[in-house]
Design a protein around this motif. Sequence first.
Motif, PDB file in Angstrom:
ATOM      1  N   ALA A  51       0.687  -1.254  -0.027  1.00  0.00           N
ATOM      2  CA  ALA A  51       0.083  -0.280  -0.015  1.00  0.00           C
ATOM      3  C   ALA A  51       0.938   1.266   0.111  1.00  0.00           C
ATOM      4  O   ALA A  51       0.564   2.289  -0.708  1.00  0.00           O
ATOM      5  CB  ALA A  51      -0.971  -0.088   1.178  1.00  0.00           C
ATOM      6  N   SER A  60      -2.402   7.307  -5.694  1.00  0.00           N
ATOM      7  CA  SER A  60      -4.009   6.926  -5.959  1.00  0.00           C
ATOM      8  C   SER A  60      -4.402   5.847  -4.912  1.00  0.00           C
ATOM      9  O   SER A  60      -3.705   5.019  -4.441  1.00  0.00           O
ATOM     10  CB  SER A  60      -3.963   6.266  -7.224  1.00  0.00           C
ATOM     11  OG  SER A  60      -5.524   5.587  -7.345  1.00  0.00           O
ATOM     12  N   PRO A  62      -7.282   4.228  -4.299  1.00  0.00           N
ATOM     13  CA  PRO A  62      -7.894   2.894  -4.808  1.00  0.00           C
ATOM     14  C   PRO A  62      -6.641   1.912  -5.235  1.00  0.00           C
ATOM     15  O   PRO A  62      -6.719   0.648  -4.797  1.00  0.00           O
ATOM     16  CB  PRO A  62      -8.655   3.388  -5.814  1.00  0.00           C
ATOM     17  CG  PRO A  62      -8.902   4.804  -5.555  1.00  0.00           C
ATOM     18  CD  PRO A  62      -7.585   5.143  -5.097  1.00  0.00           C
ATOM     19  N   LEU A  63      -5.753   2.523  -5.822  1.00  0.00           N
ATOM     20  CA  LEU A  63      -4.538   1.493  -6.477  1.00  0.00           C
ATOM     21  C   LEU A  63      -3.795   0.945  -5.137  1.00  0.00           C
ATOM     22  O   LEU A  63      -3.234  -0.168  -5.066  1.00  0.00           O
ATOM     23  CB  LEU A  63      -3.896   2.165  -7.138  1.00  0.00           C
ATOM     24  CG  LEU A  63      -4.353   2.321  -8.757  1.00  0.00           C
ATOM     25  CD1 LEU A  63      -3.444   3.288  -9.563  1.00  0.00           C
ATOM     26  CD2 LEU A  63      -4.748   1.290  -9.518  1.00  0.00           C
ATOM     27  N   VAL A  65      -5.031   0.513  -2.128  1.00  0.00           N
ATOM     28  CA  VAL A  65      -5.871  -0.706  -1.382  1.00  0.00           C
ATOM     29  C   VAL A  65      -5.911  -1.650  -2.224  1.00  0.00           C
ATOM     30  O   VAL A  65      -5.743  -2.849  -1.728  1.00  0.00           O
ATOM     31  CB  VAL A  65      -7.373   0.035  -1.090  1.00  0.00           C
ATOM     32  CG1 VAL A  65      -8.167  -1.426  -0.517  1.00  0.00           C
ATOM     33  CG2 VAL A  65      -7.138   1.132  -0.105  1.00  0.00           C
ATOM     34  N   LEU A  66      -6.038  -1.764  -3.670  1.00  0.00           N
ATOM     35  CA  LEU A  66      -6.043  -2.755  -4.435  1.00  0.00           C
ATOM     36  C   LEU A  66      -4.627  -3.609  -4.158  1.00  0.00           C
ATOM     37  O   LEU A  66      -4.683  -4.718  -4.191  1.00  0.00           O
ATOM     38  CB  LEU A  66      -6.104  -2.480  -5.916  1.00  0.00           C
ATOM     39  CG  LEU A  66      -6.339  -3.491  -6.931  1.00  0.00           C
ATOM     40  CD1 LEU A  66      -7.392  -4.499  -6.563  1.00  0.00           C
ATOM     41  CD2 LEU A  66      -6.384  -2.978  -8.403  1.00  0.00           C
ATOM     42  N   ALA A  67      -3.843  -3.035  -4.287  1.00  0.00           N
ATOM     43  CA  ALA A  67      -2.215  -3.611  -4.213  1.00  0.00           C
ATOM     44  C   ALA A  67      -2.100  -4.398  -2.893  1.00  0.00           C
ATOM     45  O   ALA A  67      -1.638  -5.517  -3.020  1.00  0.00           O
ATOM     46  CB  ALA A  67      -1.060  -2.450  -4.339  1.00  0.00           C
ATOM     47  N   ILE A  69      -4.567  -5.644  -0.936  1.00  0.00           N
ATOM     48  CA  ILE A  69      -5.321  -6.578  -1.189  1.00  0.00           C
ATOM     49  C   ILE A  69      -4.790  -7.804  -1.887  1.00  0.00           C
ATOM     50  O   ILE A  69      -4.914  -9.045  -1.540  1.00  0.00           O
ATOM     51  CB  ILE A  69      -6.849  -6.371  -1.411  1.00  0.00           C
ATOM     52  CG1 ILE A  69      -7.535  -5.434  -0.291  1.00  0.00           C
ATOM     53  CG2 ILE A  69      -7.772  -7.352  -1.551  1.00  0.00           C
ATOM     54  CD1 ILE A  69      -8.737  -4.902  -0.584  1.00  0.00           C
ATOM     55  N   THR A  70      -4.090  -7.384  -2.972  1.00  0.00           N
ATOM     56  CA  THR A  70      -3.749  -8.503  -4.122  1.00  0.00           C
ATOM     57  C   THR A  70      -2.620  -9.190  -3.350  1.00  0.00           C
ATOM     58  O   THR A  70      -2.300 -10.414  -3.391  1.00  0.00           O
ATOM     59  CB  THR A  70      -3.472  -7.708  -5.304  1.00  0.00           C
ATOM     60  OG1 THR A  70      -4.344  -7.077  -6.087  1.00  0.00           O
ATOM     61  CG2 THR A  70      -2.840  -8.642  -6.304  1.00  0.00           C
ATOM     62  N   CYS A  73      -3.557 -11.502  -0.579  1.00  0.00           N
ATOM     63  CA  CYS A  73      -4.449 -12.748  -1.026  1.00  0.00           C
ATOM     64  C   CYS A  73      -3.565 -13.632  -1.750  1.00  0.00           C
ATOM     65  O   CYS A  73      -3.627 -14.920  -1.775  1.00  0.00           O
ATOM     66  CB  CYS A  73      -5.264 -12.215  -2.219  1.00  0.00           C
ATOM     67  SG  CYS A  73      -7.007 -11.613  -1.355  1.00  0.00           S
ATOM     68  N   ALA A 196      -8.073 -10.686   1.786  1.00  0.00           N
ATOM     69  CA  ALA A 196      -8.876  -9.405   1.610  1.00  0.00           C
ATOM     70  C   ALA A 196      -8.651  -8.649   2.910  1.00  0.00           C
ATOM     71  O   ALA A 196      -8.506  -7.251   2.865  1.00  0.00           O
ATOM     72  CB  ALA A 196     -10.040  -9.411   0.999  1.00  0.00           C
ATOM     73  N   CYS A 203      -3.469  -1.904   4.907  1.00  0.00           N
ATOM     74  CA  CYS A 203      -3.493  -0.393   4.406  1.00  0.00           C
ATOM     75  C   CYS A 203      -4.001   0.593   5.456  1.00  0.00           C
ATOM     76  O   CYS A 203      -3.597   1.574   5.645  1.00  0.00           O
ATOM     77  CB  CYS A 203      -4.986  -0.443   3.483  1.00  0.00           C
ATOM     78  SG  CYS A 203      -4.994  -1.304   1.920  1.00  0.00           S
TER      79      CYS A 203
END
Length: 305
Positions: A51, A60, A62-63, A65-67, A69-70, A73, A196, A203
Amino acid sequence: MDFLFIIDLLASSLRLATPLIFCALAGVLSERAGVIDIGLEGKMLFAAFAAATVGVVTKSWPLAVLAAITVACLLSALHGFACVTYQGNQVISGLAINIIAAGLTVVLGIAWFKQGGQTPQVPDAVRFKEMFDVPLLGQNALVYVALVLVFVVWWLLFRTRFGLRLRAVGENPAMVDAAGVSVAGTRYLALMGNGALCGLAGCYLVLAQNAAFAPHMTAGRGFMALAAMIFGKWHPVGALWACLLFGFLDALAIRLQGTKLPGIGEIPVQFIQALPYLMTVILLAGFIGKAVAPRALGSPYIKSR
C-alpha cells in the motif's frame, strides 16, 4: 480523569483496535474452514508495504488498497497451495510467510527507496482522513469499514448457505465432501477472504495510522489478532470485543507513560510498552474459559478413494 479524557481514550482505543479487528476477522474465516493461519502478521506487513509503495508511486488510494489486498491474497493462496493442495503443515507454512514478509519487505524497501527499508511518506491525498468532526465518531473511513465487516462476516458465517458449508468444512470435511461440496474450494475461498481482510489491515497501518512504511511496523499485531480470535472463541462478535479490549489496553499504556504513582514513582517506559502484550497473555491464560476450536482445525483433508 474528566469526561473529555475518557472520550479521547475510547476513540484512541477504537483506532488502535482497527487493524486487530481486520486481522481477527481474517483468522475467523480461515480457521472456521479448518486452516490455521499463523501468517496474519506477515500478510498484514507485506500488505502495508504494498500500500505504501503503490501510494507513493501512483498517488492513488484505490490502487494502493488494491495492491495491498492483491499481495495479501497471493500470500493466502500460497498458504493454501502448501496446506490445502499439498497437505503441508499449516503452522510451518504460516511461520514461513511471516519470515518471508519480514525479510523481503526490508530488501525491497532498501532496493527501491534506499531509506533503510522504509518508504517515503505517503502523500496526504492518498491517506484516509477523519470523516466527522465529532468526539469518538471522528474516525477515518477504514474504522467504520472494520465495524461493518464484523456484521458482514457474522452474517456470512451464520446466515448463508456458504457460511454453513464453510463451518462444516472446519468441523467435518468428510461429510461436506460426501455431500458433493469441494472441501479444497471452500477452504481456498475462505483464504481469499482472509487475504482481503489482512490487506485492509495493512492499508490501515500506512494510509490511516502512520505516514509511511517502516520495517516490522506491525509489531506483533498479527499475533495479538490471533489471540483476540481465540479469546473471542472463533466468533466475529467475540473477536471484536477482544480487539477493543486490546486496543483499550494499548491506548491506556500510551497515556500512562510518564505517570507517577504514590510510593512507586514514575512507571518504567519498558513496562508501559509491554503492558498490552502482558495483558494479552494474562487474559488468554486465565480468563478465556472453555474455548473449543473447530474439530478439523489444522488437519489436512485427504479425500478417501
